[in-house]
Design a protein around this motif. Sequence first.
Motif, short mmCIF file in Angstrom:
data_model
loop_
_atom_site.label_atom_id
_atom_site.label_comp_id
_atom_site.label_asym_id
_atom_site.label_seq_id
_atom_site.Cartn_x
_atom_site.Cartn_y
_atom_site.Cartn_z
N PRO A 1 0.83 -1.21 0.00
CA PRO A 1 0.00 0.00 0.00
C PRO A 1 0.86 1.26 0.00
N GLN A 2 0.44 2.23 -0.78
CA GLN A 2 1.26 3.43 -0.93
C GLN A 2 1.45 4.18 0.38
N ASP A 3 0.44 4.21 1.24
CA ASP A 3 0.61 4.93 2.49
C ASP A 3 1.69 4.29 3.36
N ARG A 4 1.79 2.95 3.27
CA ARG A 4 2.84 2.26 4.01
C ARG A 4 4.21 2.53 3.41
N VAL A 5 4.29 2.52 2.09
CA VAL A 5 5.55 2.82 1.41
C VAL A 5 6.04 4.21 1.80
N ILE A 6 5.13 5.17 1.76
CA ILE A 6 5.50 6.55 2.10
C ILE A 6 5.98 6.65 3.54
N ASP A 7 5.21 6.11 4.46
CA ASP A 7 5.53 6.23 5.88
C ASP A 7 6.84 5.55 6.23
N GLU A 8 6.99 4.29 5.82
CA GLU A 8 8.17 3.53 6.20
C GLU A 8 9.41 3.97 5.45
#
Length: 288
Positions: free
Chosen positions: A155-162
């Motif tokens: 998921p893109q939100d996970r990619v961005i955050d991590e």
Amino acid sequence: MASCVNTLATKVAAGQLCKAFGIKFNTNPQVVQLAKNAGFDSLFIDLEHSTLSIDDVSQLSVAGLLTGITPFVRVPHQCGNGFVQRVLDGGAMGVIFPHIHSSRKYPRIPAPWLRSLIPRSLEDAKAAVSISKYPPAGCRSMTGQLPVFSLKTTPQDRVIDESNTSASSVILMIETKDAVENVDEIAAVEGVDVLLVGSNDLAIELGVPGGFQTPTFRSALESVSKACRRHGKTMGLAGIYDNYEIQNWAINTLHVRYMLCAIDSSLIASGATRCIAALPNVEKSGRG
């Protein structure tokens, strides 16, 4: 989480030294395993002073991810957003930016002859952070199947955050007079993780080539150390090898927590020299 722990972050959090192994000659990913076996924590893959390709760097970075030794890549000076993008998409967990000068924002001056009077690399520190991070922290472009996520759809939100948190370390090299003069404002830039002293270039700029024991050079390092501690950044040291006195001072007095400890080419050269130097004794002892 991303498939490789950022050892720079974990070592610094524990008050320990993150030891980096430099690669500029060897393209065989097995060299990464040798570095891990020796006890190094991270890779310093050099694209500034080498002929390594983006593909070489990606293979070495992925080997680091799989082996558990964090891959960082030094990019060429002023290489641009697109180049950094490819390095990070290829598996690097952080980027080392050489020849940082300042973080100041200067007014736009269209006249070329006036522009030439302004210091180089305007807003170096802020630009480095911006091209390393996804929005809203920066301007990095999104793609799928990233090596730091084991090429899995994520998921893109996970990619961005991590990625922004632990897989895009920003390491700025302090190796110019400008950088030392502006070190406090550089260290204050949000998103910068490490100020890494490039000892050889800095000593040359300060007028003391190789003069690592001189008051001039030591004073510059003390300025970097104070700025790092003032703004909660990690201080790094590169370019001084096999000098216990300076390394001890750097680690225990200046609080250096990231150190480039060896380069593959130097290890090969020094090992070869020691081998040849030992041969006359072997030949002599074998006579009779």
